[in-house]
Write an enzyme that holds these catalytic residues in place. Structure first.
Site, PDB file in Angstrom:
ATOM      1  N   ASP A   1      -9.600 -34.529  83.250  1.00 39.36           N
ATOM      2  CA  ASP A   1     -10.538 -33.315  83.394  1.00 39.36           C
ATOM      3  C   ASP A   1      -9.798 -32.291  82.756  1.00 39.36           C
ATOM      4  O   ASP A   1      -8.372 -31.835  82.975  1.00 39.36           O
ATOM      5  CB  ASP A   1     -10.477 -32.922  84.955  1.00 39.36           C
ATOM      6  CG  ASP A   1     -11.443 -31.887  85.279  1.00 39.36           C
ATOM      7  OD1 ASP A   1     -11.284 -31.080  84.636  1.00 39.36           O
ATOM      8  OD2 ASP A   1     -12.160 -31.989  86.167  1.00 39.36           O
TER       9      ASP A   1
ATOM     10  N   GLU B   1      -9.571 -38.332  87.295  1.00 43.22           N
ATOM     11  CA  GLU B   1      -9.762 -36.941  87.471  1.00 43.22           C
ATOM     12  C   GLU B   1      -8.582 -36.385  88.336  1.00 43.22           C
ATOM     13  O   GLU B   1      -8.556 -35.178  88.193  1.00 43.22           O
ATOM     14  CB  GLU B   1     -11.223 -36.865  88.152  1.00 43.22           C
ATOM     15  CG  GLU B   1     -11.072 -37.236  89.414  1.00 43.22           C
ATOM     16  CD  GLU B   1     -12.647 -37.256  90.149  1.00 43.22           C
ATOM     17  OE1 GLU B   1     -12.779 -36.262  91.241  1.00 43.22           O
ATOM     18  OE2 GLU B   1     -13.216 -38.197  89.921  1.00 43.22           O
TER      19      GLU B   1
ATOM     20  N   ASP C   1     -19.503 -43.844  91.310  1.00 41.14           N
ATOM     21  CA  ASP C   1     -18.204 -43.188  91.686  1.00 41.14           C
ATOM     22  C   ASP C   1     -17.803 -43.735  93.314  1.00 41.14           C
ATOM     23  O   ASP C   1     -18.693 -43.353  94.111  1.00 41.14           O
ATOM     24  CB  ASP C   1     -18.497 -41.452  91.879  1.00 41.14           C
ATOM     25  CG  ASP C   1     -17.089 -41.014  91.730  1.00 41.14           C
ATOM     26  OD1 ASP C   1     -16.068 -41.352  92.272  1.00 41.14           O
ATOM     27  OD2 ASP C   1     -17.016 -39.620  91.739  1.00 41.14           O
TER      28      ASP C   1
ATOM     29  N   HIS D   1     -14.026 -35.878  82.744  1.00 39.67           N
ATOM     30  CA  HIS D   1     -14.380 -35.366  83.929  1.00 39.67           C
ATOM     31  C   HIS D   1     -14.959 -34.010  84.009  1.00 39.67           C
ATOM     32  O   HIS D   1     -14.036 -33.398  83.631  1.00 39.67           O
ATOM     33  CB  HIS D   1     -13.511 -35.885  85.285  1.00 39.67           C
ATOM     34  CG  HIS D   1     -13.812 -35.284  86.522  1.00 39.67           C
ATOM     35  ND1 HIS D   1     -13.493 -34.037  86.948  1.00 39.67           N
ATOM     36  CD2 HIS D   1     -14.618 -35.784  87.546  1.00 39.67           C
ATOM     37  CE1 HIS D   1     -13.815 -34.075  88.366  1.00 39.67           C
ATOM     38  NE2 HIS D   1     -14.579 -35.002  88.578  1.00 39.67           N
TER      39      HIS D   1
ATOM     40  N   GLU E   1     -16.083 -45.566  89.218  1.00 41.19           N
ATOM     41  CA  GLU E   1     -15.266 -44.635  88.937  1.00 41.19           C
ATOM     42  C   GLU E   1     -14.289 -44.636  90.283  1.00 41.19           C
ATOM     43  O   GLU E   1     -14.737 -44.690  91.258  1.00 41.19           O
ATOM     44  CB  GLU E   1     -15.677 -43.277  88.722  1.00 41.19           C
ATOM     45  CG  GLU E   1     -14.854 -41.989  88.824  1.00 41.19           C
ATOM     46  CD  GLU E   1     -15.492 -40.725  88.208  1.00 41.19           C
ATOM     47  OE1 GLU E   1     -15.266 -39.610  88.791  1.00 41.19           O
ATOM     48  OE2 GLU E   1     -16.934 -40.765  87.726  1.00 41.19           O
TER      49      GLU E   1
ATOM     50  N   HIS F   1     -14.900 -42.587  94.483  1.00 42.24           N
ATOM     51  CA  HIS F   1     -13.979 -41.557  95.335  1.00 42.24           C
ATOM     52  C   HIS F   1     -12.915 -42.361  96.093  1.00 42.24           C
ATOM     53  O   HIS F   1     -12.269 -41.531  96.835  1.00 42.24           O
ATOM     54  CB  HIS F   1     -14.873 -40.782  96.160  1.00 42.24           C
ATOM     55  CG  HIS F   1     -15.363 -39.719  95.477  1.00 42.24           C
ATOM     56  ND1 HIS F   1     -14.956 -38.408  95.287  1.00 42.24           N
ATOM     57  CD2 HIS F   1     -16.428 -39.347  95.075  1.00 42.24           C
ATOM     58  CE1 HIS F   1     -15.555 -37.544  94.574  1.00 42.24           C
ATOM     59  NE2 HIS F   1     -16.505 -38.056  94.450  1.00 42.24           N
TER      60      HIS F   1
END
Length: 381
Positions: free
Chosen positions: A257, A235, A183, A284, A209, A185
């Site tokens: 999500d 997400e 991830d 997510h 991700e 971010h």
């Protein structure tokens, strides 16, 4: 059957639950939350409840249309998350009313087991080795880890090497038969992300991700073209319209999500849209038991499902965990890193209402950290 009452509960560590009651005694539960803005979503649910009281709860699609589009100003994380939790609760009511799990109402199961992954932290390769070893011993066949902490948009050679070392440490424990997802971010910036992706490509991550921030979606296609690493995102995308350009850009994995992207109804549609682009679905879900239960119903009924996130032992869960608010923990008993399908009606879980009401009396005011670079400038968290 009519909706008679809608309540919300602010429960630790950072969740918001929604309870919808009917005049026939059927109750549904949902999880409408934006982490760090739970109180704002709570107010949004209260406003949407004005429309729902007195309505037939089984008109789920009609309610989704009105709640999502009935206001002149639409979209965004607060509204879509409020709708998401309500939608989950309505599907829960429908399943209980018909005596069937939600996945049966969505067309029936396409699998009997759902592969899940575990989160691992650790800033150093040695810590990762111990944490991943523990997850492998617990039966998990996949883990996810952060690429790095606070990172400048253009990482130094040392910072890029540190990411590679950490992913290599994960791969050494997992071997070639298990998976690691990474991830980012959106912390690295477009150029930095390209460098990192090229550097970890030989380690064969399951996916990377959020290599870009959601507002940089127009750059996704060039990043996808620059690497063989499967790109995942979603997400922070809240509906089909936002997923469409990401899918057209060639992402391999869509990550809606269910507590943000309009609930079960919209995620079901996002999954179908992703399938037309050959993309897999990996919902997510670093959240609570209701969100995970809803995600599993989607997973059991979605042909292009890949893997499911879950929050047991995640670093956010300090005052409560995934199992703190359910009566029966069996639906979240993972065997060989997989959740097993059950025939329980609705979302398939029994919420411990007494524990939820007690937790709400304490509540929470969780906020995500605000990071800064060494020079004092804002840094992506």
């Amino acid at each position: 059957m009519k909706i008679t009452r809608i309540e919300t509960f602010l429960v630790p560590p950072r969740w918001l639950f929604c309870r919808i009651e009917t005049d026939e005694g059927v109750v549904g539960w949902g999880e409408p939350v934006v982490e760090g803005r739970a109180e704002v979503v709570r107010t949004a649910v209260d406003i949407l409840a004005e429309y729902l009281i007195g309505q037939d709860p089984l008109r789920i699609q009609d309610h989704w249309q009105v709640l999502s589009k009935g206001g002149f100003y639409r979209g965004g994380p607060i509204l879509s998350s409020a709708v998401a939790g309500i939608d989950q609760a309505l599907w829960d009511i429908a399943g209980k009313n018909y005596g069937a799990p939600v996945h049966a109402l969505l067309g029936g199961p396409v699998r009997d087991e759902v592969r899940v992954y575990a989160w691992v932290g650790g800033d150093e390769p040695a810590q990762l080795t111990d944490q991943i070893t523990a997850q492998v011993e617990a039966g998990f066949t996949a883990v996810k880890m952060n690429a790095a902490g606070r990172t400048p948009p253009l990482a130094t050679p040392a910072e890029t090497t540190a990411v590679v070392d950490r992913v290599a440490a994960a791969r050494a424990v997992l071997g070639p038969g298990r998976d690691v997802a990474v991830d980012m971010h959106g912390r690295f910036g477009p150029a930095g992300a390209r460098r990192v992706l090229q550097a970890i490509e030989p380690l064969h991550p399951l996916f990377v991700e959020e290599p870009l921030l959601p507002e940089q979606g127009h750059l996704l296609s060039s990043l996808v073209a620059a690497t063989s690493v499967p790109i995942a995102t979603g997400e922070r995308l809240y509906g089909r319209a936002e997923f469409l350009p990401a899918l057209a850009a060639g992402i391999a994995v869509a990550q809606p999500d269910l507590s943000h992207a309009g609930g079960i109804s919209e995620t079901h549609r996002i999954a179908s849209l992703a399938e037309t682009y050959g993309a897999q679905l990996a919902p997510h879900c670093p959240l609570g038991p209701i969100a995970l239960a809803a995600s599993l119903q989607i997973a059991f009924s979605t042909p292009n499902f890949l893997i499911q996130e879950q929050s047991r032992g995640i670093h956010y869960n300090k005052d409560a965990d995934l199992l703190s608010y359910v009566v029966d923990t069996d639906p979240f008993r993972f065997v060989g890193g997989r959740a097993l399908r059950t025939g329980q009606p609705g979302l398939g879980i029994t919420v411990d209402e007494k524990a939820v009401r007690a937790a709400d009396r304490t509540g929470h005011a969780w906020r995500n950290p605000v990071w800064r670079h060494d020079d004092g400038a804002f840094a992506e968290w």
